[in-house]
Design a protein around this motif. Sequence first.
Motif, PDB file in Angstrom:
ATOM      1  N   THR A 264     -29.987  44.282  -2.497  1.00  0.00           N
ATOM      2  CA  THR A 264     -28.633  44.396  -3.235  1.00  0.00           C
ATOM      3  C   THR A 264     -28.847  44.317  -4.705  1.00  0.00           C
ATOM      4  O   THR A 264     -29.920  43.641  -5.257  1.00  0.00           O
ATOM      5  N   PRO A 319     -27.296  57.304 -12.560  1.00  0.00           N
ATOM      6  CA  PRO A 319     -26.595  56.366 -11.577  1.00  0.00           C
ATOM      7  C   PRO A 319     -27.616  55.243 -11.475  1.00  0.00           C
ATOM      8  O   PRO A 319     -28.059  55.196 -10.095  1.00  0.00           O
ATOM      9  N   GLU A 321     -27.585  51.928 -10.917  1.00  0.00           N
ATOM     10  CA  GLU A 321     -27.355  51.079  -9.920  1.00  0.00           C
ATOM     11  C   GLU A 321     -27.695  51.591  -8.493  1.00  0.00           C
ATOM     12  O   GLU A 321     -28.403  50.935  -7.628  1.00  0.00           O
ATOM     13  N   GLN A 322     -27.389  52.885  -8.236  1.00  0.00           N
ATOM     14  CA  GLN A 322     -27.610  53.684  -7.057  1.00  0.00           C
ATOM     15  C   GLN A 322     -28.995  53.836  -6.915  1.00  0.00           C
ATOM     16  O   GLN A 322     -29.569  54.373  -5.795  1.00  0.00           O
ATOM     17  N   ARG A 323     -30.064  53.858  -7.777  1.00  0.00           N
ATOM     18  CA  ARG A 323     -31.273  54.050  -7.927  1.00  0.00           C
ATOM     19  C   ARG A 323     -32.139  53.002  -7.568  1.00  0.00           C
ATOM     20  O   ARG A 323     -33.392  53.062  -7.570  1.00  0.00           O
TER      21      ARG A 323
END
Length: 377
Positions: A264, A319, A321-323
Amino acid sequence: MKGHVSVVAAHRPSRVLKAIPYAVMVVVAVVDLTAGAGVGFLPLMSLGPAFAGLVGGWRRTAWIGSLAMALTVGLGIYDDLLAHRRGITALVSVAGVTVAGLVAAVMRQQREEELASVRSIAEVAQRVLLRPVPLAAGSLRVAVSYTSAVADARIGGDLYEVVATPYGVRTIVGDVQGKGLEAVETAAVVLGAFREAAYDEPTLTAVGERLEHALERHLTAEKFVTAVLAESGPGTDPGCGSEPSMTLLNYGHPAPLVVRRDGTAAFLAPPERALPLGLALHGTKGPHPHTVDFAAGDQMLFYTDGVSEARDAEDRFYPLEQRAALLRDPDPEAAVEALRQDLVAHTQGPPHDDAAMLLVRYRSDEPCPPPTTDTVR
């Protein structure tokens, strides 16, 4: 620090340019032999030494010029033009362009030598300003990536440093307003002040105040530096008698990204927004430090806005956070490099702003430090 250069792509254009003079002279010779002297292609033999002056040294240019002159003489004899004005014009054209190419090659070599000297000085400045960070510091493993927005530059307005001090491992990542030499000078002031204050000051807040005082003497009006300071205590392992944590002090900088052991990810925004370094008025309170959990298997990515504000062809931000999954590689340097390559793929071109990333990972294999009350350097 990581860098990425495609050697094959860099060398391919030069090989093409090196072949152009020979290709041009062959084409002119073939056309002259097949179409006859009436076409008037012979003066175009001067294109050979003209293109030669673009790539290579003066010796190569002289060699190609001599070859072009020999071909011109040979074809002139074959076409029976040497006694006529067209033949003499062709010879004069080849000789004149060869001389011009020699002059251009000498001047270009001089400029390349000057540029090499400047780059050498820049590399020395880089080692002084942005020193290689330690691979391991206290209970942390560290990796860094830096890309300057200035073509062929090694340093810019972004800054970072990691130092192990009696008070724990202290880190700074910052971004100077503006670009160019003025931004580099300001970055040097911040890093110099941080390296001294990190060892001398007992609290992270006091370190930030020292940076403010240093910039107050240096910065001109309306200039500022965003920065985030971090501190990991000398005994962060639970077996050492304290809960593992990281203390952050954010001066208007993009919030670090924490990636937990379970994968996370979240941005660690400060409790309150604070002004960047250099904008605090006399008597104005700075940011409040805040502490976050940072245990075995966790990692924290510090970065500048050249990363978070990087845009693709459709004007979409990167992006980040998505990576976060790209940071799973057990090698911190490989993880940062994977993220850097993904950032380059997102922008599909050179960065429009300096982009720095510093990754710190908690490691549980570090033995507990011996108890001490001595904090003298």
